[in-house]
Design a protein around this motif. Structure first.
Motif, mmCIF file in Angstrom:
data_model
loop_
_atom_site.group_PDB
_atom_site.id
_atom_site.type_symbol
_atom_site.label_atom_id
_atom_site.label_comp_id
_atom_site.label_asym_id
_atom_site.label_seq_id
_atom_site.Cartn_x
_atom_site.Cartn_y
_atom_site.Cartn_z
ATOM 1 N N GLY A 71 3.309 -6.809 1.472
ATOM 2 C CA GLY A 71 1.891 -6.448 1.398
ATOM 3 C C GLY A 71 1.735 -5.010 0.940
ATOM 4 O O GLY A 71 1.011 -4.212 1.523
ATOM 5 N N ASP A 94 3.285 -8.511 -3.025
ATOM 6 C CA ASP A 94 1.877 -8.565 -2.610
ATOM 7 C C ASP A 94 1.246 -9.865 -3.089
ATOM 8 O O ASP A 94 1.599 -10.406 -4.141
ATOM 9 C CB ASP A 94 1.076 -7.366 -3.144
ATOM 10 C CG ASP A 94 -0.207 -7.170 -2.348
ATOM 11 O OD1 ASP A 94 -0.207 -6.363 -1.390
ATOM 12 O OD2 ASP A 94 -1.216 -7.859 -2.639
ATOM 13 N N SER A 137 6.329 -2.307 6.154
ATOM 14 C CA SER A 137 4.979 -2.804 5.922
ATOM 15 C C SER A 137 3.982 -1.881 6.590
ATOM 16 O O SER A 137 4.238 -1.366 7.680
ATOM 17 C CB SER A 137 4.845 -4.231 6.480
ATOM 18 O OG SER A 137 3.645 -4.808 6.020
ATOM 19 N N VAL A 140 -1.145 -4.211 7.052
ATOM 20 C CA VAL A 140 -1.261 -5.593 6.561
ATOM 21 C C VAL A 140 -1.823 -6.503 7.636
ATOM 22 O O VAL A 140 -2.757 -7.268 7.378
ATOM 23 C CB VAL A 140 0.094 -6.110 6.021
ATOM 24 C CG1 VAL A 140 0.030 -7.589 5.691
ATOM 25 C CG2 VAL A 140 0.487 -5.317 4.773
#
Ligand code: SAM
Length: 229
Positions: A71, A94, A137, A140
């Protein structure tokens, strides 16, 4: 962290492209130079600050790790990490194709040979299962859902680094069982403040101690709809 001239130019060009493209595509709410430098570039870079690097090294992560950013959006935190560590192999993922197209342009302009990218949902990229030293990450989803996206990509002995706000204690508690089911174990909670702004931030290091059971991640959409408890 000291930057070489090449790294400093790369960050500047990345900033210009981010702001230019942001006029026609929603990439970031922040566009003022100093804010981008602190809240996107410095925040993303923190995983490779000497203090956290030391902790990663103690957890057995190599100096030049393989990294997947799940993401990634406009490239955070994966792209700053790739600029800082040219020996790291960084994979950006993504679910929005336009963002990946933007990143392809940036990576080609910056001539970064250590970055690959793919358009797709985290739940569907499982040919890369159990393969990365580091999974990163930021912004997200909730940690329980995020663990189902990220821990399957992390190799046993690797680390999932979740970029979170400093007040994520409760979120971490709620995700405890999901992390365990998915083969993880909380290693270390690294609190720090951003330069200039002094804003408190946190990176949670989750060690991958066992293979993730084959039934995870569940099919696309399911982790967010019914988070593991
Ligand atoms: N990580 C970036 C950052 O910190 O600026 C982007 C954050 S943005 C709020 C969330 C990103 O996660 C979006 O670009 C979205 O497309 C992506 N995303 C959300 N769910 C996803 C999924 N299941 N698989 C892949 N990407 C996902």
């Amino acid at each position: 962290m000291p930057l070489t001239d090449r790294q400093a130019s790369a960050f500047l060009r990345y900033y210009e492209m981010l702001v230019e493209t942001n006029r026609v595509m929603n990439l970031t709410a922040i566009t003022e130079f100093e804010e981008v430098a602190v809240k996107h570039f410095a925040d993303s870079s923190m995983l490779f600050s000497p203090k956290i690097r030391e902790k990663l090294s103690a957890l057995g992560i190599p100096e030049e790790p393989s990294v997947i950013d799940v993401g990634t959006g406009a490239g955070f935190p994966g792209l700053p990490l790739a600029i800082l560590c040219p020996g790291a192999k960084v994979y950006l993922l993504d679910a929005l194709r336009k963002r990946i197209d933007f990143l392809r342009d940036v990576v080609s302009t910056l001539d970064l040979s250590n970055v690959r990218m793919e358009h797709g949902r985290a739940e569907e990229g499982m040919k890369l299962r159990e393969s990365f030293d580091l999974t990163v990450s930021r912004a997200v989803s909730d940690l329980s859902v995020l663990s189902e996206y990220c821990l399957p990509y992390t190799r046993v002995g690797g680390v999932f680094a979740a970029y979170k706000s400093a007040d994520s204690d409760e979120e971490l508690d709620r995700a405890g069982n999901a992390i365990r089911i998915l083969g993880g174990e909380v290693g270390e909670v690294c609190d720090f403040t951003l330069p200039a702004s002094g804003e408190p931030r946190r990176i949670i290091l989750i060690r991958k101690v066992r293979e993730t059971p084959g039934k995870y991640p569940r099919k696309a959409g399911k982790p967010a709809k019914s988070p593991l408890k």
